[in-house]
Design a protein around this motif. Sequence first.
Motif, PDB file in Angstrom:
ATOM      1  N   TYR A  14       0.837  -1.211   0.000  1.00 20.44           N
ATOM      2  CA  TYR A  14       0.000   0.000   0.000  1.00 20.44           C
ATOM      3  C   TYR A  14       0.869   1.257   0.000  1.00 20.44           C
ATOM      4  O   TYR A  14       0.634   2.189  -0.776  1.00 20.44           O
ATOM      5  CB  TYR A  14      -0.924  -0.013   1.214  1.00 20.44           C
ATOM      6  CG  TYR A  14      -1.570   1.328   1.496  1.00 20.44           C
ATOM      7  CD1 TYR A  14      -2.629   1.786   0.718  1.00 20.44           C
ATOM      8  CD2 TYR A  14      -1.110   2.138   2.531  1.00 20.44           C
ATOM      9  CE1 TYR A  14      -3.216   3.025   0.964  1.00 20.44           C
ATOM     10  CE2 TYR A  14      -1.686   3.370   2.787  1.00 20.44           C
ATOM     11  CZ  TYR A  14      -2.740   3.810   2.003  1.00 20.44           C
ATOM     12  OH  TYR A  14      -3.310   5.031   2.242  1.00 20.44           O
ATOM     13  N   CYS A  60       1.106   4.220  -2.923  1.00 15.84           N
ATOM     14  CA  CYS A  60       0.956   5.653  -2.633  1.00 15.84           C
ATOM     15  C   CYS A  60       2.156   6.437  -3.147  1.00 15.84           C
ATOM     16  O   CYS A  60       2.010   7.498  -3.775  1.00 15.84           O
ATOM     17  CB  CYS A  60       0.818   5.876  -1.130  1.00 15.84           C
ATOM     18  SG  CYS A  60      -0.724   5.314  -0.395  1.00 15.84           S
ATOM     19  N   MET A  77      -0.991  10.027   2.792  1.00  9.97           N
ATOM     20  CA  MET A  77      -1.759   8.788   2.922  1.00  9.97           C
ATOM     21  C   MET A  77      -0.852   7.580   3.096  1.00  9.97           C
ATOM     22  O   MET A  77      -1.169   6.649   3.835  1.00  9.97           O
ATOM     23  CB  MET A  77      -2.661   8.607   1.691  1.00  9.97           C
ATOM     24  CG  MET A  77      -3.835   9.560   1.636  1.00  9.97           C
ATOM     25  SD  MET A  77      -4.898   9.220   0.191  1.00  9.97           S
ATOM     26  CE  MET A  77      -6.277  10.328   0.508  1.00  9.97           C
ATOM     27  N   PRO A 102      -0.102   5.595   8.191  1.00 10.42           N
ATOM     28  CA  PRO A 102      -0.194   4.380   9.019  1.00 10.42           C
ATOM     29  C   PRO A 102       1.069   4.086   9.828  1.00 10.42           C
ATOM     30  O   PRO A 102       1.021   3.336  10.799  1.00 10.42           O
ATOM     31  CB  PRO A 102      -0.436   3.269   7.985  1.00 10.42           C
ATOM     32  CG  PRO A 102      -1.042   3.955   6.818  1.00 10.42           C
ATOM     33  CD  PRO A 102      -0.369   5.296   6.771  1.00 10.42           C
ATOM     34  N   PHE A 109      -4.518  -2.415   9.476  1.00 10.51           N
ATOM     35  CA  PHE A 109      -4.484  -2.163   8.040  1.00 10.51           C
ATOM     36  C   PHE A 109      -5.379  -3.154   7.308  1.00 10.51           C
ATOM     37  O   PHE A 109      -5.493  -4.325   7.690  1.00 10.51           O
ATOM     38  CB  PHE A 109      -3.050  -2.281   7.518  1.00 10.51           C
ATOM     39  CG  PHE A 109      -2.954  -2.115   6.036  1.00 10.51           C
ATOM     40  CD1 PHE A 109      -3.038  -0.862   5.472  1.00 10.51           C
ATOM     41  CD2 PHE A 109      -2.838  -3.218   5.208  1.00 10.51           C
ATOM     42  CE1 PHE A 109      -2.986  -0.705   4.093  1.00 10.51           C
ATOM     43  CE2 PHE A 109      -2.784  -3.080   3.833  1.00 10.51           C
ATOM     44  CZ  PHE A 109      -2.862  -1.815   3.278  1.00 10.51           C
ATOM     45  N   PHE A 116      -7.998   0.805   2.873  1.00 12.70           N
ATOM     46  CA  PHE A 116      -7.117   1.974   2.757  1.00 12.70           C
ATOM     47  C   PHE A 116      -6.966   2.420   1.299  1.00 12.70           C
ATOM     48  O   PHE A 116      -6.651   3.580   1.031  1.00 12.70           O
ATOM     49  CB  PHE A 116      -5.735   1.659   3.343  1.00 12.70           C
ATOM     50  CG  PHE A 116      -5.609   1.962   4.809  1.00 12.70           C
ATOM     51  CD1 PHE A 116      -5.002   3.131   5.250  1.00 12.70           C
ATOM     52  CD2 PHE A 116      -6.107   1.076   5.749  1.00 12.70           C
ATOM     53  CE1 PHE A 116      -4.886   3.409   6.593  1.00 12.70           C
ATOM     54  CE2 PHE A 116      -5.991   1.340   7.106  1.00 12.70           C
ATOM     55  CZ  PHE A 116      -5.383   2.519   7.540  1.00 12.70           C
ATOM     56  N   TYR A 117      -7.177   1.491   0.381  1.00 12.26           N
ATOM     57  CA  TYR A 117      -7.030   1.850  -1.033  1.00 12.26           C
ATOM     58  C   TYR A 117      -8.195   2.689  -1.556  1.00 12.26           C
ATOM     59  O   TYR A 117      -8.067   3.339  -2.598  1.00 12.26           O
ATOM     60  CB  TYR A 117      -6.919   0.574  -1.879  1.00 12.26           C
ATOM     61  CG  TYR A 117      -5.592  -0.125  -1.776  1.00 12.26           C
ATOM     62  CD1 TYR A 117      -4.521   0.268  -2.571  1.00 12.26           C
ATOM     63  CD2 TYR A 117      -5.409  -1.195  -0.899  1.00 12.26           C
ATOM     64  CE1 TYR A 117      -3.295  -0.387  -2.488  1.00 12.26           C
ATOM     65  CE2 TYR A 117      -4.185  -1.850  -0.809  1.00 12.26           C
ATOM     66  CZ  TYR A 117      -3.141  -1.433  -1.591  1.00 12.26           C
ATOM     67  OH  TYR A 117      -1.921  -2.073  -1.503  1.00 12.26           O
ATOM     68  N   PHE A 142     -10.368   9.345   3.854  1.00 12.35           N
ATOM     69  CA  PHE A 142      -9.130   8.892   4.474  1.00 12.35           C
ATOM     70  C   PHE A 142      -9.179   9.091   5.987  1.00 12.35           C
ATOM     71  O   PHE A 142      -8.750   8.212   6.750  1.00 12.35           O
ATOM     72  CB  PHE A 142      -7.934   9.642   3.882  1.00 12.35           C
ATOM     73  CG  PHE A 142      -6.618   9.181   4.429  1.00 12.35           C
ATOM     74  CD1 PHE A 142      -6.130   7.931   4.103  1.00 12.35           C
ATOM     75  CD2 PHE A 142      -5.881   9.986   5.280  1.00 12.35           C
ATOM     76  CE1 PHE A 142      -4.912   7.483   4.616  1.00 12.35           C
ATOM     77  CE2 PHE A 142      -4.672   9.550   5.798  1.00 12.35           C
ATOM     78  CZ  PHE A 142      -4.179   8.304   5.462  1.00 12.35           C
ATOM     79  N   THR A 193     -11.267   6.426   7.321  1.00 15.76           N
ATOM     80  CA  THR A 193     -10.551   5.153   7.262  1.00 15.76           C
ATOM     81  C   THR A 193      -9.582   5.014   8.426  1.00 15.76           C
ATOM     82  O   THR A 193      -9.474   3.950   9.050  1.00 15.76           O
ATOM     83  CB  THR A 193      -9.791   5.031   5.926  1.00 15.76           C
ATOM     84  OG1 THR A 193     -10.730   5.079   4.850  1.00 15.76           O
ATOM     85  CG2 THR A 193      -9.004   3.739   5.850  1.00 15.76           C
ATOM     86  N   ILE A 194      -8.866   6.094   8.731  1.00 15.44           N
ATOM     87  CA  ILE A 194      -7.932   6.075   9.860  1.00 15.44           C
ATOM     88  C   ILE A 194      -8.687   5.830  11.165  1.00 15.44           C
ATOM     89  O   ILE A 194      -8.280   5.006  11.999  1.00 15.44           O
ATOM     90  CB  ILE A 194      -7.156   7.400   9.933  1.00 15.44           C
ATOM     91  CG1 ILE A 194      -6.181   7.523   8.760  1.00 15.44           C
ATOM     92  CG2 ILE A 194      -6.417   7.534  11.264  1.00 15.44           C
ATOM     93  CD1 ILE A 194      -5.034   6.544   8.792  1.00 15.44           C
ATOM     94  N   ALA A 201      -9.840   2.261  11.254  1.00 15.43           N
ATOM     95  CA  ALA A 201      -8.732   1.331  11.470  1.00 15.43           C
ATOM     96  C   ALA A 201      -8.293   1.328  12.928  1.00 15.43           C
ATOM     97  O   ALA A 201      -7.921   0.278  13.470  1.00 15.43           O
ATOM     98  CB  ALA A 201      -7.559   1.710  10.573  1.00 15.43           C
TER      99      ALA A 201
END
Length: 388
Positions: free
Chosen positions: A254, A258, A300, A304, A317, A321-322, A360, A363-364, A367
């Motif tokens: 990932y 990026c 991005m 992580p 993860f 994340f994509y 994003f 997503t964080i 996660a």
Amino acid sequence: MKTSPRPKQAQRQSAPRWVALAVRPLLLSLVALSLLAGISGGLLRAGVALPLPTDSAWPSQAALMHAALMICGFLGTVIGIERAVAVKLRSAFLAPLASGAGGALLLLGQPRPGAWMGVVAAAIFTAVNIVIVRRQRAAHTWLLLVAAGAWLAGNLLFATGQDSVATLPWWFAFLVMTIAAERLEMTRLMRRRPAAELSLQAVLGALIAGAAWSALAPVAGGLLYGAALALLALWLAAFDIARHTVRAHGLSRYMAVCLLGGYAWLAVAGVAWAGTAIGLPLRDAALHALGLGFIVSMMMGHAPVILPAIARVKLRFGVFFYVPLAVLHLSLLLRLVAGMAGNPLHSTGALLNAVAMALFAATIAGAAIAWRIQHGGPDALSTRKTSS
């Protein structure tokens, strides 16, 4: 009555802890303020109608100060926090506090105090990087120091009333060189020919020269600056470890996706920056291929790894994340292609850029929650004592 040494010692230790507990939410609030205002201002500049109060002055300030809010108020503060955590000096947190406060002042319609607060932030940040160089004399730490100097130069130009042609090259040089330094550190154990590091120094020297020259001779300076960005993209694509880790699995792949996608946008930005210098209508492509395509892609990819270190939050993860990464690249492509064609979809692309950043953030957060659920309790890092 004489106070015993132990209570005095406890009192001395508790004060910094209370200060730390107060500073963290303040920094988080300042970062969020600059980010949300900067995104709102960018959308307004792109022609997106937002449901904002008409009797308030802050939307117009957000649009006017969009670049300063995003680069100095948001990214400068985040990088300042990361560097303060790394150097482990309480005084280092004065830099992100000053840059965050500067962003708030800009938004409140106080451009001069806000701009000079940014100068103070960059000066302290430069001093912090001098400390880092003294502790570890390496190519990447010297490059971080040069990047800090570029931020200071851009903030001084901004505070003295220079236009974006003079300030933006320095601000972007700060971000680009910071990323280049981090990638240089990550790949320092890779085998490279001596000429590889010399070529990187030459490219970054051209970037600094282009930034300085842009204020005096915009065409020549812009051409040199754009060429340096494009050459840096080629260097990173050729020598960065991402070209190997893209064949790995999980988080490593990932991050590599990026990075490699960001390098492609960096090359686009270099060509567009040079085209803008000679009068082609590519300014939006130059600024946002660099600011969104390259810098946000890097953000991005590194988040992580960096967030667990500076925010004491562990992330689980997953392939989700994509999703924001794909939305970012596709929406940026829509924005720039439609913008060059004069299509109204340009503003739609800009709106989807903001959606990608919101996705994003979600997503964080998801996660972090997923990690806590998976491990049946709070983040293990949170059990560690707060450093005094």
